[in-house]
Enzyme design. Structure first.
Site, PDB file in Angstrom:
ATOM      1  N   CYS A 104      -4.209 -92.660  68.678  1.00  0.00           N
ATOM      2  CA  CYS A 104      -3.704 -93.081  67.326  1.00  0.00           C
ATOM      3  C   CYS A 104      -2.547 -92.259  66.581  1.00  0.00           C
ATOM      4  O   CYS A 104      -1.810 -93.004  65.771  1.00  0.00           O
ATOM      5  CB  CYS A 104      -5.068 -93.247  66.678  1.00  0.00           C
ATOM      6  SG  CYS A 104      -6.370 -94.425  67.419  1.00  0.00           S
ATOM      7  N   HIS A 147      -2.614 -94.243  59.324  1.00  0.00           N
ATOM      8  CA  HIS A 147      -3.068 -94.716  60.439  1.00  0.00           C
ATOM      9  C   HIS A 147      -4.202 -96.069  59.868  1.00  0.00           C
ATOM     10  O   HIS A 147      -5.033 -95.550  59.157  1.00  0.00           O
ATOM     11  CB  HIS A 147      -3.756 -93.850  61.336  1.00  0.00           C
ATOM     12  CG  HIS A 147      -4.455 -94.497  62.483  1.00  0.00           C
ATOM     13  ND1 HIS A 147      -4.226 -95.495  63.273  1.00  0.00           N
ATOM     14  CD2 HIS A 147      -5.879 -94.026  63.052  1.00  0.00           C
ATOM     15  CE1 HIS A 147      -5.029 -95.585  64.161  1.00  0.00           C
ATOM     16  NE2 HIS A 147      -6.083 -95.045  63.988  1.00  0.00           N
ATOM     17  N   ASN A 202      -7.820-101.743  64.020  1.00  0.00           N
ATOM     18  CA  ASN A 202      -7.142-100.491  64.434  1.00  0.00           C
ATOM     19  C   ASN A 202      -6.251-100.706  65.559  1.00  0.00           C
ATOM     20  O   ASN A 202      -7.041-101.230  66.530  1.00  0.00           O
ATOM     21  CB  ASN A 202      -8.414 -99.430  65.053  1.00  0.00           C
ATOM     22  CG  ASN A 202      -7.771 -97.936  65.223  1.00  0.00           C
ATOM     23  OD1 ASN A 202      -6.677 -97.926  65.435  1.00  0.00           O
ATOM     24  ND2 ASN A 202      -8.695 -97.110  65.156  1.00  0.00           N
TER      25      ASN A 202
END
Length: 323
Positions: A114, A250, A280
């Site tokens: 990520c 993020h 996500n």
């Protein structure tokens, strides 16, 4: 004279298949309320059958090139951040290079889960500052839907697919924080925390594997480390949270985003939030948010941005840039 890596264009791509929380209720024992209250996610996009990470990356790259008014021949390099490359090798970046019709320069992947796009931006910045490249296409693209264990309701509802792209190019600055472009970066990792977020597959198992996550532990590390890395990157250039126009985090969990903003003393109306629409998307989430933020009219030239992310490894980092 100071050379800066300045944003020339941005773009994104989302697969056509839109999956709501209600749609997931038919696949796994969950509810819209459960997902929303724990993550803030309302919907996400899944790649179509046969659609690959490089396919989506090409579409995002084309959008960024159009936004910048450039062609593939204007690029010197491509850096693609992904944990879900089409094949073990060659790199998905070289597939994007071929898909764009780019026959010069070089292309490679970066894998920091990520945090991948932050690491890729730092790589691109270093290439530009060293003179290795003048113009770099930086992409984050993922098909995380193919890593899900659909019997694990705590993780499978959180992720989505997509791609975002940013073009950085060399430009002259005055050497002050008023310059456009990347002002500082901060990168970190700690392999001791591998087991709280990982995929249980790979060449050692001969399987693709599934994502495994200890949610509470990831949450604890994320809130602490994201604020720390953002403060560290700002401090390198003598800035603080009060100087920031936009945090572009993020997009993993709204509670992490809110807690990080609070620690940075930045109000939520100065945070770009897209997690409700995308879920996500791992390395794709920051460039997606940058592209959407610009399209909404939120991010404007001259704004000071902080991007920060944490992912498996653990790996985490941040970038301070003036748009």
């Amino acid at each position: 004279m100071t050379i800066r890596a300045v944003v020339a264009g941005v773009g994104h791509y989302l697969p056509e298949r839109l999956v709501s929380n209600a749609d997931l209720e038919a696949l796994v024992e969950t509810s819209d309320e459960w997902i929303r209250t724990r993550s803030g996610i309302e919907r996400r996009h899944f790649a179509a059958e046969g659609q690959t990470t490089s396919d989506m990356a090409i579409r995002a790259a084309q959008a960024a090139l159009q936004d910048a008014g450039l062609t593939p021949d204007d690029l010197d390099a491509i850096i693609l951040a992904t944990s879900t490359a089409d094949l073990t090798f060659p790199s998905a970046a070289t597939m994007v290079q071929a898909g764009l019709g780019m026959t010069r320069g070089f292309a490679y992947d970066v894998q920091a889960v990520c945090a991948g796009f932050v690491f890729a931006m730092a790589n691109a910045n270093a290439l530009i500052l060293s003179g290795q490249a003048r113009r770099v296409l930086v992409i984050g693209a993922e098909t995380f839907s193919r890593l899900m264990d659909w019997s694990d309701r705590s993780t499978c509802v959180l992720f989505g697919d997509g791609a975002g792209a940013l073009i950085l190019e060399a430009a002259e600055g005055n050497g002050t924080t008023e310059d456009r472009g990347i002002l500082s970066t901060d990168l970190n990792s700690d392999g001791r925390h591998r087991d709280i977020l990982y995929v249980d597959g790979g060449v050692s198992t001969g399987t693709t594997g599934h994502l495994r996550m200890q949610g509470k532990e990831v949450f604890r590390h994320a809130v602490e480390k994201l604020a720390e890395t953002a403060h560290a990157a700002l401090a390198k250039v003598g800035l603080s949270g009060g100087d920031v126009d936009w945090i572009v985090p993020h997009q993993a969990n709204i509670r992490i985003i809110e807690a990080t903003a609070k620690r940075m003393q930045v109000p939520m109306d100065h945070v770009i939030v897209t997690v409700q629409d995308h879920g996500n998307t791992s390395a794709a989430s920051i460039p997606l948010a940058l592209s959407v933020g610009k399209a909404r009219g939120q991010i404007k030239q001259g704004d000071l941005l902080v991007t920060e992310a944490i992912g498996g490894g653990l790996a985490w980092g941040s970038v301070v840039l003036r748009w």
